[in-house]
Structure formats: C-alpha cells, structure tokens
Design a protein around this motif. Structure first.
Motif, short mmCIF file in Angstrom:
data_model
loop_
_atom_site.label_atom_id
_atom_site.label_comp_id
_atom_site.label_asym_id
_atom_site.label_seq_id
_atom_site.Cartn_x
_atom_site.Cartn_y
_atom_site.Cartn_z
N GLY A 100 0.84 -1.20 0.00
CA GLY A 100 0.00 0.00 0.00
C GLY A 100 0.87 1.24 0.00
N ASP A 101 0.25 2.39 -0.15
CA ASP A 101 1.00 3.65 -0.17
C ASP A 101 1.76 3.88 1.12
OD1 ASP A 101 0.01 4.11 -2.70
OD2 ASP A 101 -1.62 5.38 -2.01
N ASP A 102 1.20 3.45 2.25
CA ASP A 102 1.83 3.66 3.56
C ASP A 102 2.40 2.36 4.12
OD1 ASP A 102 1.11 6.38 3.58
OD2 ASP A 102 -0.89 5.88 4.32
N GLY A 103 2.77 1.44 3.26
CA GLY A 103 3.28 0.14 3.70
C GLY A 103 2.25 -0.94 3.45
N PRO A 104 2.53 -2.15 3.90
CA PRO A 104 1.60 -3.26 3.66
C PRO A 104 0.22 -3.00 4.24
CG PRO A 104 3.67 -4.04 4.60
CD PRO A 104 3.70 -2.54 4.66
N GLN A 105 -0.80 -3.46 3.54
CA GLN A 105 -2.16 -3.32 4.03
C GLN A 105 -2.86 -4.67 3.94
OE1 GLN A 105 -4.19 -0.41 1.67
NE2 GLN A 105 -4.52 -1.77 -0.03
#
Length: 168
Positions: A100-105
């Motif tokens: 994801g944009d902010d790390g794994p989701q």
C-alpha cells in the motif's frame, strides 16, 4: 528505569474489543512484545500512555478508533477484477496482505463474483474501540545497533545477522 525515548521496553499485553472479547494475548503465545520507545514501533497513543512507567507496572489503556486503527471508511470497500487474485479458490472472509501507499495493508474479501471480487482495505480493527491490558516486564537502554535499526534486536545474535523485521 522508566520508559522514555531510546529505551527498549518488554511487555505483555492483552488486546480486547469494546465487548471484552480477547483479540490477542501475548501470554498465550508466551512471547512478550519488545519495542523501541519513540521509534513508531507501536501506536503513538500506547507510547504516550506507557511513558514514565517502569518494570512491574500494570495499566489498562483504552483507545478510541482514531487513536488505534482509524475510523472505518466505506470508500475503502472496492470491486476489483478477478484477475487480481492468483488463487482460484476465493471465499468471503479470506485476508491477504498487499503493498500500500503507507506500507503493507490487509485486504479482506467480502464477496466473490464471476468476474470481480469485492474487497475491504480498511484494517480489520478499524472503527473499533480497543483496550490494552499492559504489564511492563523490563525497560533498558537501547544499543547503538538497535537505535540504528529503529527496533530491538534479538539478544542471541549479532546485529549484522539480524534481518530487518516489523514488530506486531
């Protein structure tokens, strides 16, 4: 020694939802959590609540959704093409980890259709008030290697042998 930035904290926790249902228990795994205070290894609200405490302290911290995994966002429920999933056997409730944009989701499958899949990219605990029963086991100064890595390192290996890892 009190919990403060640049210190490694070892603790046990029990995570419960607003109804008191236990969602996670470090004692059940017999593995306490180690984290480096002040380095975003745990939720900011938990760090604030733990600051100043010492080994032997017990506390209960209740976090509103915005302090934990955020509010639920209905816009994060999406329909994606069936080809985005390599598995043939998909079922509602299955979870996958994706970049994801902010790390794994975490992606949760809500519905499987012939040509598409309805997924929810909200964190599974989004929108929930959570309660942490915490017991501080140990507080110590972080090593230079731990400060450089930004997280505690296993005690029985050299820093160069430790792979980068994310704390739960």
């Amino acid at each position: 020694m009190n919990i403060a930035p640049q210190r490694v904290v070892t603790l046990h926790y029990v995570l419960s939802d607003a109804q008191g249902q236990v969602l996670d228990d470090s004692r059940a795994r017999a593995t306490p959590l180690d984290y480096l205070h002040g380095h975003d290894n745990i939720m900011a609200a938990l760090e604030r609540a733990l600051a100043g405490h010492a080994a032997g302290d017990r506390l209960v911290v209740t976090l509103a959704p915005h302090e934990a995994y955020g509010e639920r966002n209905d816009e994060l429920v999406q329909q994606v093409g069936r080809g985005a999933f390599p598995q043939d056997a998909l079922a509602p409730g299955m979870r996958f980890q994706t970049p994801g944009d902010d790390g794994p989701q975490i992606v949760t499958v809500l519905e499987v259709r012939d040509d598409s899949v309805v997924v929810d990219t909200n964190h599974p605990l989004a929108g929930q008030t959570l309660s942490y029963a915490l017991e501080v086991l140990e507080v110590r100064e972080a090593t230079r290697a731990e400060l450089a890595k930004g997280h505690p390192l296993a005690a029985d290996v050299t820093p160069s042998a430790v792979e980068d890892r994310k704390l739960p």
